[in-house]
Design an enzyme around this catalytic site. Structure first.
Site, PDB file in Angstrom:
ATOM      1  CB  SER A 141      88.709  -6.556  12.800  1.00 18.86           C
ATOM      2  OG  SER A 141      87.993  -5.334  12.648  1.00 18.86           O
ATOM      3  CE1 TYR A 154      88.966  -6.217  18.430  1.00 17.67           C
ATOM      4  CE2 TYR A 154      88.436  -4.627  16.720  1.00 17.67           C
ATOM      5  CZ  TYR A 154      88.271  -5.873  17.286  1.00 17.67           C
ATOM      6  OH  TYR A 154      87.425  -6.789  16.715  1.00 17.67           O
TER       7      TYR A 154
HETATM    8  N1  LIG Z   1      81.318  -7.796  16.526  1.00 15.45           N
HETATM    9  C1  LIG Z   1      82.053  -7.121  15.663  1.00 15.45           C
HETATM   10  O1  LIG Z   1      81.669  -6.043  15.164  1.00 15.45           O
HETATM   11  C2  LIG Z   1      83.387  -7.649  15.225  1.00 15.45           C
HETATM   12  C3  LIG Z   1      83.989  -7.073  14.101  1.00 15.45           C
HETATM   13  C4  LIG Z   1      85.224  -7.575  13.688  1.00 15.45           C
HETATM   14  C5  LIG Z   1      85.837  -8.608  14.364  1.00 15.45           C
HETATM   15  N2  LIG Z   1      85.207  -9.141  15.481  1.00 15.45           N
HETATM   16  C6  LIG Z   1      85.897 -10.210  16.163  1.00 15.45           C
HETATM   17  O2  LIG Z   1      85.060 -11.356  16.185  1.00 15.45           O
HETATM   18  C7  LIG Z   1      85.350 -12.155  17.335  1.00 15.45           C
HETATM   19  C8  LIG Z   1      84.068 -12.458  18.090  1.00 15.45           C
HETATM   20  O3  LIG Z   1      83.471 -11.228  18.464  1.00 15.45           O
HETATM   21  P1  LIG Z   1      81.961 -11.136  18.960  1.00 15.45           P
HETATM   22  O4  LIG Z   1      81.485  -9.796  18.522  1.00 15.45           O
HETATM   23  O5  LIG Z   1      81.205 -12.350  18.597  1.00 15.45           O
HETATM   24  O6  LIG Z   1      82.231 -11.074  20.561  1.00 15.45           O
HETATM   25  P2  LIG Z   1      81.431 -11.668  21.820  1.00 15.45           P
HETATM   26  O7  LIG Z   1      81.968 -10.904  22.982  1.00 15.45           O
HETATM   27  O8  LIG Z   1      79.975 -11.697  21.567  1.00 15.45           O
HETATM   28  O9  LIG Z   1      81.978 -13.166  21.883  1.00 15.45           O
HETATM   29  C9  LIG Z   1      83.320 -13.443  22.183  1.00 15.45           C
HETATM   30  C10 LIG Z   1      83.380 -14.750  22.967  1.00 15.45           C
HETATM   31  O10 LIG Z   1      84.774 -15.014  23.226  1.00 15.45           O
HETATM   32  C11 LIG Z   1      84.887 -15.476  24.547  1.00 15.45           C
HETATM   33  N3  LIG Z   1      86.238 -15.190  25.046  1.00 15.45           N
HETATM   34  C12 LIG Z   1      86.757 -13.978  25.369  1.00 15.45           C
HETATM   35  N4  LIG Z   1      87.999 -14.137  25.855  1.00 15.45           N
HETATM   36  C13 LIG Z   1      88.270 -15.469  25.803  1.00 15.45           C
HETATM   37  C14 LIG Z   1      89.381 -16.243  26.178  1.00 15.45           C
HETATM   38  N5  LIG Z   1      90.483 -15.670  26.715  1.00 15.45           N
HETATM   39  N6  LIG Z   1      89.328 -17.580  26.004  1.00 15.45           N
HETATM   40  C15 LIG Z   1      88.230 -18.173  25.482  1.00 15.45           C
HETATM   41  N7  LIG Z   1      87.127 -17.480  25.140  1.00 15.45           N
HETATM   42  C16 LIG Z   1      87.143 -16.142  25.296  1.00 15.45           C
HETATM   43  C17 LIG Z   1      83.830 -14.706  25.328  1.00 15.45           C
HETATM   44  O11 LIG Z   1      83.495 -15.381  26.555  1.00 15.45           O
HETATM   45  C18 LIG Z   1      82.683 -14.684  24.326  1.00 15.45           C
HETATM   46  O12 LIG Z   1      81.817 -15.794  24.480  1.00 15.45           O
HETATM   47  C19 LIG Z   1      86.387 -11.346  18.142  1.00 15.45           C
HETATM   48  O13 LIG Z   1      87.682 -11.818  17.830  1.00 15.45           O
HETATM   49  C20 LIG Z   1      86.213  -9.936  17.615  1.00 15.45           C
HETATM   50  O14 LIG Z   1      87.376  -9.162  17.753  1.00 15.45           O
HETATM   51  C21 LIG Z   1      84.011  -8.702  15.906  1.00 15.45           C
END
Ligand SMILES: NC(=O)c1ccc[n+]([C@@H]2O[C@H](COP(=O)([O-])OP(=O)(O)OC[C@H]3O[C@@H](n4cnc5c(N)ncnc54)[C@H](O)[C@@H]3O)[C@@H](O)[C@H]2O)c1
Length: 257
Positions: A141, A154
């Site tokens: 991130s 985080y």
């Molecule tokens: N959305 C943002 O602004 C953002 C920014 C930077 C990084 N990220 C990173 O991107 C990735 C995805 O984020 P998102 O926003 O799509 O989140 P989201 O919550 O929409 O999706 C995450 C998915 O991961 C699954 N998950 C969670 N824990 C798990 C586990 N232990 N085993 C298997 N699956 C699991 C959840 O069920 C969910 O379907 C994450 O790593 C997050 O930290 C997101």
């Protein structure tokens, strides 16, 4: 068809960025292995890919469980013969300044966000090393690079993922394996919606504040990150090794005032 013939496994692809990436990868000709904790959401991603004429299967599994990740690697290789691309996307948020956190909250974020990269990689790397070919994309991130209020656990976890990416790249380059990281800014997904609802009295005002720190003036969409992931997964990025790729509307390197 930039991923034609590639077998790609995406953890946490039942929602948000992972789901958007699974749909894009399939559009580009990949066979997609959808992994998630949540079976209904994972199956829904597979159904959508198949409805669009793509090829996908769901393998349930918790990225923090060694047994489940070993089983996932085994099932994936049994189903497709190999995994060309592993996208370690699954992650959770963690809100709070350091002194506000309890150790179990800290541990949970570290376990999902760091061990959740370690374990799928650990069980899929041996087959990639044997074939002397593979591509791993780790979800970091932009918070790994910039300080943001009340995100201690985080930020630490995503900084660790970036450091781990570079270290993995050195170890696996001799086997023809590339390891790169994605560094998104704020992307509108269920993850961010939940964070906004639980962390702010006025989520609408919070969205405006977040938008104002982006040079783009807008939040990102899952497809923005999915497009970058397609690039890293494809042979087009063949000379990228151990690199961070920012998809952040300018928040990391720009300053809006
Ligand atoms: N959305 C943002 O602004 C953002 C920014 C930077 C990084 N990220 C990173 O991107 C990735 C995805 O984020 P998102 O926003 O799509 O989140 P989201 O919550 O929409 O999706 C995450 C998915 O991961 C699954 N998950 C969670 N824990 C798990 C586990 N232990 N085993 C298997 N699956 C699991 C959840 O069920 C969910 O379907 C994450 O790593 C997050 O930290 C997101």
């Amino acid at each position: 068809m930039r991923l034609n013939g590639k077998v790609c496994l995406i953890t946490g692809s039942g929602s948000g960025i992972g789901k958007g990436s699974a749909l894009r990868f399939a559009q580009e000709g990949a066979s997609v292995i959808v992994n998630d904790l949540n079976g209904d959401q994972g199956e829904a991603t597979v159904a959508e890919i198949k409805k669009n004429g793509g090829n996908a299967v769901f393998i349930a599994g918790d990225v923090t469980s060694p047994e489940e990740m070993e089983r996932m690697a085994h099932s994936a290789i049994q189903a497709f013969g190999r995994v060309d691309v592993l996208f370690n996307n699954a992650g959770i948020s963690g809100v709070g300044a350091l002194h506000e956190l309890e150790l179990d909250q800290w541990d949970k974020v570290m376990r999902v966000n760091i061990a959740g990269v370690f374990l799928p990689s650990k069980y899929l790397l041996p087959s990639m090393m044997e074939r002397r070919s593979g591509c791993i994309i780790n979800m970091s991130s932009c918070i790994a690079e910039i300080g943001l209020a009340r995100r201690a656990s985080y930020a630490a976890s995503k900084g660790a993922v970036l450091a781990l990416t570079k270290s993995m790249q050195v170890d696996y380059a001799p086997y023809g394996i590339r390891v790169n990281a994605l560094l998104p800014g704020t992307i509108m997904t269920p993850f961010v919606e939940k964070y906004l609802q639980t962390s702010y009295d006025d989520p609408e005002k919070a969205i405006l504040a977040i938008k104002s720190r982006q040079l783009s003036g807008e939040l990102g969409k899952p497809e923005d990150v999915a497009n970058a992931a397609v690039f890293l997964a494809s042979d087009e990025s063949g000379f990228m090794m151990g690199s961070p790729l920012y998809i952040d509307g300018g928040v990391t390197f720009g300053k809006n005032a």
